[in-house]
Design an enzyme around this catalytic site. Structure first.
Site, short mmCIF file in Angstrom:
data_model
loop_
_atom_site.label_atom_id
_atom_site.label_comp_id
_atom_site.label_asym_id
_atom_site.label_seq_id
_atom_site.Cartn_x
_atom_site.Cartn_y
_atom_site.Cartn_z
N ARG A 37 0.82 -1.21 0.00
CA ARG A 37 0.00 0.00 0.00
C ARG A 37 0.86 1.27 0.00
O ARG A 37 0.47 2.28 -0.59
CB ARG A 37 -0.95 -0.01 1.21
CG ARG A 37 -2.08 -0.99 0.97
CD ARG A 37 -3.02 -1.11 2.12
NE ARG A 37 -4.25 -1.75 1.68
CZ ARG A 37 -5.16 -2.30 2.47
NH1 ARG A 37 -4.97 -2.30 3.78
NH2 ARG A 37 -6.24 -2.84 1.98
N LYS A 198 -19.27 -18.75 0.91
CA LYS A 198 -20.71 -18.75 1.19
C LYS A 198 -21.52 -17.85 0.26
O LYS A 198 -21.09 -16.75 -0.09
CB LYS A 198 -20.94 -18.25 2.62
CG LYS A 198 -20.46 -19.22 3.67
CD LYS A 198 -20.75 -18.64 5.03
CE LYS A 198 -20.44 -19.63 6.14
NZ LYS A 198 -20.71 -19.02 7.44
N GLY A 355 -9.81 -10.38 -1.18
CA GLY A 355 -8.61 -10.78 -0.46
C GLY A 355 -8.10 -12.15 -0.85
O GLY A 355 -6.93 -12.32 -1.22
N GLY A 378 -13.33 -4.58 0.57
CA GLY A 378 -14.72 -4.17 0.77
C GLY A 378 -15.24 -3.26 -0.33
O GLY A 378 -16.37 -3.43 -0.81
P1 ADP Z 1 -12.58 -13.32 -1.40
O1 ADP Z 1 -11.77 -13.01 -0.14
O2 ADP Z 1 -11.70 -13.35 -2.62
O3 ADP Z 1 -13.78 -12.43 -1.56
P2 ADP Z 1 -14.05 -15.41 -0.05
O4 ADP Z 1 -13.54 -14.92 1.26
O5 ADP Z 1 -15.48 -15.22 -0.37
O6 ADP Z 1 -13.14 -14.82 -1.24
O7 ADP Z 1 -13.82 -16.97 -0.18
C1 ADP Z 1 -12.59 -17.60 -0.02
C2 ADP Z 1 -12.70 -18.85 0.81
O8 ADP Z 1 -13.62 -19.78 0.26
C3 ADP Z 1 -11.38 -19.56 0.88
O9 ADP Z 1 -10.97 -19.61 2.23
C4 ADP Z 1 -11.67 -20.95 0.36
O10 ADP Z 1 -11.01 -21.98 1.05
C5 ADP Z 1 -13.15 -21.07 0.57
N1 ADP Z 1 -13.74 -22.10 -0.30
C6 ADP Z 1 -13.78 -22.13 -1.64
N2 ADP Z 1 -14.35 -23.26 -2.08
C7 ADP Z 1 -14.69 -23.98 -1.00
C8 ADP Z 1 -15.32 -25.27 -0.79
N3 ADP Z 1 -15.72 -26.00 -1.82
N4 ADP Z 1 -15.50 -25.68 0.48
C9 ADP Z 1 -15.09 -24.92 1.51
N5 ADP Z 1 -14.50 -23.71 1.38
C10 ADP Z 1 -14.29 -23.26 0.15
#
Ligand code: ADP
Ligand code: MG
Length: 396
Positions: A37, A198, A355, A378
């Protein structure tokens, strides 16, 4: 949206410029552990200083909740920034008030100072007009270079922009241009990859995207909820069973908007969640009751690569599998490499953020090859939700 940039500032020699940056760096034992950053802030600081402005950097650091907290003092980043900038950086122990005014009055054209953590004042997060006015007294113009803080209407991101002539810094400008290209006025067909853990955290993203993109590729844990909505037995997979109705509605909205939704038809499953467990690659209808879906399968990945080959624009948030644990990074790495290759060939504009997404692209070694990778967690997500960002709106 129209906004002014550094090119519109005119002659700023001798002018005092309040520059909002994101200096919220990770630290350990009072040392900066990742200076990404700080490096990103350098071009705008250097340009303003080279043009003879008195550069007053405003930023927040941590969550001091409106209280002075020496552990969250921005004094910590002064030396590292000085080093990266190659010129002296002063530290002013408040972002407003008589002491700050005196310190700024003593500065000369081309001088750079970091002002203390804006969040030491409770008025910052409340967007208190009195605090914004007190900060505005220090400057003649305001530049916002912190896209990552633009989803918050705070005194130093929104309030100030209403009080002084306001401009986008180089980093902000690059981010806005990339996002505009990806979802503002993109070249079609447009594909969105949405993955991650999720559905519940990305409901608004999914709902917005189905009206914007031609192909919605759903992977990660959230695909399990969609598969369950379609009557698939997902075994012990991460799945929000209470949201299958919502998933169904998103699929219907996509249908109405002519957006093709891609769910995996083969998946990689395991009974234990640990590095390199025994796995099976199966059709989604063959997941055992004791198994977890941890990645999308090779046939689905190949089909998705074919979809990307027909597209001109890609926006990506969220990994396709549990990428931190091998081998469940396979699909994410493979599709990211396809996107990177298409981008290098010039057939795809690719924008990614989030992230874990950035971490996954780095793991795949392709972050550099994407058209743009946003590190603004965010703010990037709110932009993907189609929301107006107050810090950006205030520049218009
Ligand atoms: P970002 O930070 O890029 O927005 P998220 O925080 O929404 O992404 O999601 C990332 C997380 O989702 C990771 O920790 C990854 O392990 C988890 N994940 C992805 N696919 C699965 C799965 N099939 N089962 C459990 N966790 C998962
Ligand atoms: Mg995450």
């Amino acid at each position: 949206m129209a906004y002014k940039t550094l090119d519109d500032m005119g002659d700023i020699a001798g002018k005092r410029v309040l520059l909002r940056e994101d200096l919220n760096v990770p630290t350990a034992e009072a040392k900066v552990t990742d200076d990404t950053r700080l490096r990103a802030a350098v071009p705008t600081i250097a340009e303003l200083a080279d043009k003879g402005a008195v550069v007053l950097v405003l930023a927040h650091f941590g969550r001091p909740k409106g209280q002075r907290n020496p552990e969250m003092s921005l004094a910590l980043v002064t030396k590292p920034l000085e080093h990266l900038l190659g010129r002296p950086v002063q530290f002013v122990p408040d972002c407003q008030g008589a002491e700050a005014e005196a310190a700024v009055a003593a500065m000369s054209p081309g001088d750079v100072a970091i002002l203390e953590n804006t969040r030491f004042h409770a008025g910052e997060e409340k967007n208190d007009p009195a605090l914004a006015a007190a900060m505005a007294r220090l400057g003649d113009a305001f530049v916002n270079d912190a896209f990552s803080a633009a989803h918050r209407a705070h005194a130093s991101t929104e309030g100030l922009a209403r009080l002084l002539p306001a401009f986008a810094g180089r980093q902000m400008e690059a981010e806005l241009a990339a996002l505009q290209k990806a979802l503002g006025q993109p070249e079609h067909p447009v594909a969105a990859v949405v993955g991650g853990a999720k559905v519940s955290t990305k409901l608004d993203v999914l709902t917005h995207l189905v009206t914007k993109v031609d192909h919605l590729i759903i992977g990660g844990g959230m695909a399990n909820t969609f598969l369950a909505a379609r009557g698939v037995n997902v075994g012990k997979s991460l799945c929000e069973h209470d949201l299958t109705g919502t998933a169904e509605q998103i699929l219907e909205a996509a249908d109405r908007a002519n957006c093709t939704v891609h769910l995996p038809y083969d998946v990689v499953v395991a009974t234990e969640f640990r590095p390199d467990p025994p796995t099976r690659t199966v059709n989604v209808h063959e997941v055992g009751a004791d198994e977890m879906i941890l990645d999308i399968g090779p046939a689905a990945t190949e089909a998705l690569a074919d979809v990307l080959k027909t597209c001109r624009t890609l926006v990506w948030n969220g990994p396709l599998g549990a990428f931190e644990t091998p081998p469940f990074d396979t699909a994410t790495v493979s599709l990211a490499r396809t996107a990177a290759a298409l981008t290098r060939e010039g057939s795809l504009v690719s924008v990614a953020g989030g992230g874990d997404t950035v971490a996954a692209l780095n793991q795949a070694g392709v972050a550099e090859d994407f058209t743009f990778v946003s590190t603004a967690g965010g703010a990037f997500l709110e932009w993907m939700e189609g929301k107006a960002l107050p810090g950006v709106e205030a520049l218009g």
